[in-house]
Motif scaffolding. Structure first.
Motif, mmCIF file in Angstrom:
data_model
loop_
_atom_site.group_PDB
_atom_site.id
_atom_site.type_symbol
_atom_site.label_atom_id
_atom_site.label_comp_id
_atom_site.label_asym_id
_atom_site.label_seq_id
_atom_site.Cartn_x
_atom_site.Cartn_y
_atom_site.Cartn_z
ATOM 1 N N PHE A 241 40.758 42.047 37.665
ATOM 2 C CA PHE A 241 40.225 43.385 37.132
ATOM 3 C C PHE A 241 40.453 43.191 35.428
ATOM 4 N N ASP A 320 35.581 45.912 34.055
ATOM 5 C CA ASP A 320 35.681 47.004 34.831
ATOM 6 C C ASP A 320 36.201 48.062 34.572
ATOM 7 N N LYS A 348 30.279 51.691 32.541
ATOM 8 C CA LYS A 348 31.679 51.405 32.994
ATOM 9 C C LYS A 348 32.292 52.507 32.983
ATOM 10 N N TYR A 387 42.496 53.221 38.478
ATOM 11 C CA TYR A 387 41.337 52.343 38.286
ATOM 12 C C TYR A 387 41.273 50.908 38.948
ATOM 13 N N TYR A 388 42.600 50.456 38.861
ATOM 14 C CA TYR A 388 42.602 49.224 39.656
ATOM 15 C C TYR A 388 42.515 49.309 41.162
ATOM 16 N N TYR A 391 38.991 49.510 41.986
ATOM 17 C CA TYR A 391 38.491 48.282 41.876
ATOM 18 C C TYR A 391 38.685 47.566 43.141
ATOM 19 N N ARG A 392 39.951 47.481 43.731
ATOM 20 C CA ARG A 392 40.396 46.511 44.752
ATOM 21 C C ARG A 392 39.729 47.162 46.127
ATOM 22 N N THR A 394 36.865 48.802 46.224
ATOM 23 C CA THR A 394 35.307 48.144 46.127
ATOM 24 C C THR A 394 35.153 46.757 46.383
ATOM 25 N N TYR A 395 36.216 46.069 45.860
ATOM 26 C CA TYR A 395 36.207 44.537 45.699
ATOM 27 C C TYR A 395 36.361 44.166 47.262
#
Length: 411
Positions: A241, A320, A348, A387-388, A391-392, A394-395
């Motif tokens: 990230f 990201d 972004k 936000y992290y 991100y996780r 989505t990832y």
């Protein structure tokens, strides 16, 4: 084509954010029937250089360069070369305070006689219809106002930042402040248009000068150049990230609160040290490196130093989350950094650690950002974690889809 004399101290090959607005005006004005003639300084010692920006200057644009007697110019004479300088923050503050005592309106006043002399030649040789000055430095506005009066040319002034209420100026005496206000008043009286980069700054100028016609004040925001984002080679995958900051730190613009928030986050969730990367594009002084050391963050910090503008765009795209900060200080609410619009252009999400004002309003208007006070460590930590987490999610969803499709394909 009508001709316009552009008075701009900061111009390529100088780098940093103060160059971009003027450069893009010069690049695109010919498309609107105006041919710029740029009056600027010869390259000397400065904080950063980016010669690649010169490619944006149209071949037909005449760039007239002069000498100067400002402090950075003197430094280049002592070193007998053009060189980047990066004074430590305590030294920079000390020199700035001394400069504000001695030089008015700023330490570029030594450029004024050189600029006036060369401009006289230009105005005699070219049929210039408008004189345009962009500041800071506000010496440019004085040059523009004098040329406008001497040669009876309409004057347009561009305030990229406030003058009398500039966030980093501490006037040594009330006399210094009054003198700057007097100069600002005379420039605004002379100008037919007073351009600002945001509504807050424009309204502040209108209130400070009620005698000036309201119709002469207008806003042209910063922006981004679509050409800068075309055909950029960006890595297609990242294993961490990535939070990126583009720009420098100085005065109240500091990374310490953001870094403290990251440290607290890692103390609570140690495994995130392998999942997060902080990228800094721009000058990163020794005192800021000491903060990284004290907070034990080198494992997640990637300092790339000052890079070309094109490289910085690639860095933003390969992220990201983009981080923006403005310190809590007088006049900070009237500041909109030019990089903010390039942040927006990437698509972004933006974490803006800024005081209430123009920048905060713009970030909120995008619907793709979070605004928190610049020194609120807990709010910063919470925003990063939010936000992290996104991100996780989505990832992990993307990874599952890839595995599932691969299974069906090879079954």
């Amino acid at each position: 084509m009508k001709k316009i004399l552009f008075i701009a101290y900061y111009f390529p090959p100088f780098g940093l954010g103060g160059v971009q607005r003027t450069l893009k005006f010069v690049k695109y004005l010919p498309s609107f029937g105006w041919q710029p003639i740029v009056l600027t300084v010869k390259p000397g010692s400065y904080f950063a250089f980016d010669s690649s920006l010169l490619k944006d200057v149209p071949a037909a644009v005449k760039v007239v360069r002069t000498g100067s007697l400002d402090p950075l110019r003197a430094l280049s004479w002592l070193r007998h070369s053009r060189k980047e300088v990066e004074p430590a923050e305590p030294l920079r503050r000390t020199l700035s305070r001394l400069s504000q005592i001695v030089f008015q309106p700023d330490n570029k006043i030594g450029w004024m006689p050189f600029a006036l002399s060369k401009a006289r030649d230009v105005l005699r040789q070219e049929s210039v219809e408008i004189v345009y000055a962009t500041a800071p430095p506000f010496t440019c506005h004085l040059v523009g106002a004098l040329l406008s009066k001497l040669y009876r040319k309409p004057l347009v002034v561009d305030f990229r930042d406030a003058w009398t209420e500039f966030q980093f100026v501490q006037y040594p005496t009330p006399i210094h402040r009054f003198f700057n206000y007097f100069l600002e008043k005379k420039v605004i009286e002379r100008a037919i248009r007073v351009i600002s980069t945001n509504e807050v700054l424009s309204e502040n100028l209108r209130r400070a000068h009620p005698g000036a016609a309201a119709s002469k004040f207008t806003v042209i925001t910063h922006g981004f150049d679509p050409d800068d984002f075309k055909k950029r080679s960006v890595p297609t995958s990242r294993d961490k990230f990535t939070i990126t900051y583009s720009g420098s730190f100085y005065a109240t613009v500091t990374p310490k609160h953001f870094l403290a928030a990251v440290r607290q986050l890692l103390d609570k969730e140690p495994e995130l040290a392998k999942e997060i990367k902080l990228v800094f594009l721009g000058m990163f002084r020794k005192q800021n490196k000491r903060i990284v050391t004290e907070l034990r963050l080198w494992e997640v910090v990637d300092i790339r130093g000052y890079v070309s503008h094109s490289e910085s765009i690639v860095g933003l795209l390969d992220s990201d989350l983009l981080w923006l900060t403005l310190g809590e200080s007088k006049g900070a609410g009237a500041v909109t950094p030019s990089k903010l619009f390039e942040y927006i252009a990437t698509g972004k999400p933006i974490l803006a650690c800024v005081p209430e004002g123009a920048a905060a309003e713009i970030v909120r208007s995008t619907g793709n950002g979070t605004v928190v006070p610049p020194d609120d460590v807990q709010a910063i930590k919470k925003a990063i974690l939010t936000y992290y987490t996104r991100y996780r999610e989505t990832y992990d969803s993307t990874s599952f889809l890839i595995i599932f499709v691969s299974f069906l394909w090879f079954k």
